[in-house]
Write a protein that holds these residues in place. Sequence first.
Motif, mmCIF file in Angstrom:
data_model
loop_
_atom_site.group_PDB
_atom_site.id
_atom_site.type_symbol
_atom_site.label_atom_id
_atom_site.label_comp_id
_atom_site.label_asym_id
_atom_site.label_seq_id
_atom_site.Cartn_x
_atom_site.Cartn_y
_atom_site.Cartn_z
ATOM 1 N N ALA A 1 -7.909 -6.954 -9.921
ATOM 2 C CA ALA A 1 -9.371 -6.887 -10.048
ATOM 3 C C ALA A 1 -10.062 -7.624 -8.898
ATOM 4 C CB ALA A 1 -9.799 -7.478 -11.394
ATOM 5 N N GLY A 2 -9.635 -7.365 -7.666
ATOM 6 C CA GLY A 2 -10.126 -8.125 -6.503
ATOM 7 C C GLY A 2 -11.575 -7.863 -6.131
ATOM 8 N N SER B 1 -5.579 -6.213 -5.393
ATOM 9 C CA SER B 1 -5.730 -7.677 -5.308
ATOM 10 C C SER B 1 -4.469 -8.251 -4.686
ATOM 11 C CB SER B 1 -5.924 -8.309 -6.698
ATOM 12 O OG SER B 1 -4.674 -8.368 -7.381
ATOM 13 N N PRO B 2 -4.542 -9.525 -4.247
ATOM 14 C CA PRO B 2 -3.291 -10.215 -3.917
ATOM 15 C C PRO B 2 -2.407 -10.310 -5.161
ATOM 16 C CG PRO B 2 -5.203 -11.437 -3.108
ATOM 17 C CD PRO B 2 -5.729 -10.366 -4.028
ATOM 18 N N PHE C 1 0.842 -1.192 0.000
ATOM 19 C CA PHE C 1 0.000 0.000 0.000
ATOM 20 C C PHE C 1 0.877 1.242 0.000
ATOM 21 C CE2 PHE C 1 0.356 -1.176 4.547
ATOM 22 C CZ PHE C 1 0.735 0.025 5.142
ATOM 23 N N SER C 2 0.299 2.347 -0.435
ATOM 24 C CA SER C 2 0.989 3.641 -0.357
ATOM 25 C C SER C 2 0.221 4.544 0.595
ATOM 26 C CB SER C 2 1.084 4.281 -1.741
ATOM 27 O OG SER C 2 -0.207 4.624 -2.212
ATOM 28 N N ASN D 1 -2.754 -0.539 -9.163
ATOM 29 C CA ASN D 1 -2.127 -1.040 -7.942
ATOM 30 C C ASN D 1 -2.019 0.133 -6.955
ATOM 31 O OD1 ASN D 1 0.090 0.484 -8.735
ATOM 32 N ND2 ASN D 1 1.133 -1.256 -9.665
ATOM 33 N N GLU D 2 -1.148 0.004 -5.979
ATOM 34 C CA GLU D 2 -1.054 1.024 -4.922
ATOM 35 C C GLU D 2 -0.434 2.331 -5.416
ATOM 36 O OE1 GLU D 2 0.767 -1.638 -5.248
ATOM 37 O OE2 GLU D 2 2.873 -1.146 -4.860
#
Lengths: 276, 276
Positions: free
Chosen positions: B100-101, B81-82, B32-33, B54-55
């Motif tokens: 795309a979680g 997503s993971p 995460f950011s 993504n983050e």
Amino acid sequence: MIVNLKKKHRSFKGFTKFYSHNSVVTGTEMNFSTYEPDNKIENAIIWLSGLTCNEENFITKAGVQPLLSDTNTMIICPDTSPRGLNLEGEHESYDFGSGAGFYLNATTPGYKDHYKMYDYISVEIVQILKASFNIKKISIMGHSMGGHGALVLSLNEKELFTSVSAFSPIVNPTKCPWGQKAFSGYLENPETEGGRYDATLLVKSGHNRSDTILIDQGLDDEFLEKELLSDNFIQACDKVDQSLKLNFRKDFDHSYYFIASFLPDHINHHLSLLNK
Amino acid sequence: MIVNLKKKHRSFKGFTKFYSHNSVVTGTEMNFSTYEPDNKIENAIIWLSGLTCNEENFITKAGVQPLLSDTNTMIICPDTSPRGLNLEGEHESYDFGSGAGFYLNATTPGYKDHYKMYDYISVEIVQILKASFNIKKISIMGHSMGGHGALVLSLNEKELFTSVSAFSPIVNPTKCPWGQKAFSGYLENPETEGGRYDATLLVKSGHNRSDTILIDQGLDDEFLEKELLSDNFIQACDKVDQSLKLNFRKDFDHSYYFIASFLPDHINHHLSLLNK
């Protein structure tokens, strides 16, 4: 000048746009982005990006749109080199060839036919601004290699640019590895030709500006000591009384997070001189 | 909760930071950011990104740093997503699996062991904010798939989130192709399980909030008609008197240029409720 609008995105009170055009100077298709506020546009700022960048980086990351949204000034962000060629050594390293045009006119075989980024900016982009966007006054700014470009172009072409500023510029390329590699690859005689493309040498040899040159430089910039050499430019300006405001910024690095943080100051600097 | 700081960049009066940690919920390393202003931080806003992100996307493109620089509020931007797995079909399309979680807890074989983004946000990220950042109050917002996540999480977990807003959210995923594909891939019984993850169905079935839900939606958004279905949410909120401020924005599209343009309004919305 025919420019082709490829994409546009509504942004604040204006549009972020992406264009391409067939460049007479580079002999290739070239790309640039703009932010064009809805107001009647009278002035432009040219943004020159650094190594590995293209026309997208600044316009997506720097947060310039809200700073120009209510003004009469657009920004134009050209790509950093010709594309689509396959010259010898052009795609082998991040600091030479594609993405690394260094804002000079190359004189070595192959490169001299296309890598003419000095003329591309000072002649062709300026013509596009005047012919396609009806621009009256132009300022110039950039980051790192693009900071070098902004300084060199504004010191050589005094009348063309109303004001100049730079983030983390390469101020003395004949004395640092990035500059030496580029100049020896692009220039047949780096020692005689290089002076025209070195801001510190230009100031030393009598090129100056009546307006204040604004520079911001992060103190946690990993390239400061080896590549950027800010002190050399400070000393050169000091000797000839060139007005310079160079702010060293504690904790800031070489990234777009740094650029975004002080971009409001730089935009205000240009707007105040463009609207004088 | 152990979080590992991987990078930090001074940004305005604060730091943009990138972290990783071993997630108990997903069984993977997660990224995460954040943007953390220098002031004493008391509140946080969770930003949930959309498909393919993504983050990094939001924190580099949206221009959030100057909006939080002088406040007591940080923002945290988890990945979508993971990563680092190789489940069946996980990397075949942009709208399912990695990136795309969909902010739900999967129940299908393979996915159910890792794709638990609902719990990842509502339990683990919330715990990290409380334990590692000493946060008291939390708001939530997002874009597109992340707008869906913000709405669904805030309607289900009313007490956890002080306020909610969304850009271009997928408001009725059981009725659009993106949602139907995701729900049928992640959920053993999409028809019985899907209601918990559909903002329009949640509002219809009695889940509501006492605060106003803020949504901005571009009218030139290519996904509006087929995927986003804003009108369904308006009608559902209208029927049960859920307070909703949904602004349709002429000429704006689905991009980060749109998000940046109205982010100041959204940040102000959250700050006013977080500091009430």
